[in-house]
Design an enzyme around this catalytic site. Sequence first.
Site, PDB file in Angstrom:
ATOM      1  N   GLY A 181      57.135  25.164  88.938  1.00  0.00           N
ATOM      2  CA  GLY A 181      57.091  23.784  88.461  1.00  0.00           C
ATOM      3  C   GLY A 181      56.380  23.672  87.129  1.00  0.00           C
ATOM      4  N   TYR A 182      55.270  24.376  86.992  1.00  0.00           N
ATOM      5  CA  TYR A 182      54.515  24.367  85.739  1.00  0.00           C
ATOM      6  C   TYR A 182      55.357  24.946  84.608  1.00  0.00           C
ATOM      7  CZ  TYR A 182      50.591  25.107  82.526  1.00  0.00           C
ATOM      8  OH  TYR A 182      49.751  25.087  81.425  1.00  0.00           O
ATOM      9  N   ALA A 183      56.019  26.068  84.867  1.00  0.00           N
ATOM     10  CA  ALA A 183      56.854  26.683  83.837  1.00  0.00           C
ATOM     11  C   ALA A 183      57.986  25.744  83.415  1.00  0.00           C
ATOM     12  CB  ALA A 183      57.431  28.004  84.346  1.00  0.00           C
ATOM     13  N   SER A 223      58.023  22.485  83.613  1.00  0.00           N
ATOM     14  CA  SER A 223      57.479  21.330  82.891  1.00  0.00           C
ATOM     15  C   SER A 223      57.068  21.698  81.477  1.00  0.00           C
ATOM     16  CB  SER A 223      56.286  20.743  83.655  1.00  0.00           C
ATOM     17  OG  SER A 223      55.165  21.601  83.631  1.00  0.00           O
ATOM     18  N   LYS A 224      56.500  22.870  81.290  1.00  0.00           N
ATOM     19  CA  LYS A 224      56.063  23.255  79.949  1.00  0.00           C
ATOM     20  C   LYS A 224      57.247  23.669  79.066  1.00  0.00           C
ATOM     21  CE  LYS A 224      51.714  22.348  80.336  1.00  0.00           C
ATOM     22  NZ  LYS A 224      51.072  21.291  79.519  1.00  0.00           N
TER      23      LYS A 224
END
Length: 256
Positions: free
Chosen positions: A160-162, A164-165
């Site tokens: 999810g972080y990847a 989003s970034k």
Amino acid sequence: MSILNKFQLDGKTALVTGCKRGIGKAMAIALAEAGADIIGVSASLEKEDSEVEKAVKGVGKNFRAYTCDFSDRDALYKFIAEAKADFPVIDILVNNAGTILRKPAAEHPDDMWDKVIEVNQNAQFILTREIGKEMVARGSGKVVFTASLLTFQGGITVPGYAASKGAIGQLTMAFANEWAGKGVNVNAIAPGYISTDNTEALRNDPVRAESILGRIPAGRWGQPEDFAGPTVFLCSEAASYMHGAVMLVDGGWMGR
């Protein structure tokens, strides 16, 4: 105007999200040292006497604190309305607030995915649209997103972080494409491996920590203060011809 004068931010008002600690705190203090008054917002920022407020006021600038849970869409819109009513002119927007939740991809639950995407991507789009439209109308403004090495790489156990970034990199260019000709600069800073709360799990893992440090040409983990100069630069007239750029502050990681 001399080159050093182009870095001055006297008379400007900067909204910095995620400013209670770490990179966001360092960004807010740096902007104040360059002359800007600061609007600070974080999910748990103290209304008065926070460390960041003390530092900003310590250099003679004004500070106004707000709290907002960026995973709550209604709370976000309420904050935007309050901030715009209290500060009709916001010259600088620094989109630094973010979260990271770790779980292998095959076990990564919907609630983790949804929260990270809401905080790191959706809230930042909405905030930039709502604050940025006023910048466009005035014909001037600076927007800086906090991207990541995972704007370029996939990471491990943080899908999810990847995602989003990666989206932040695209949003930076998308906003810049539309607003560059209207006097608004939109850029991003991509931190490398920095000693903050977000990387505590990595730094506490001897194997991962050694592997990461061994790849950083600078030979050290970054510190929040490493973002002071890049932030002031991108928010100043010195960066007036920069649009849609993602500036790496990574100790040389991506060049390795």
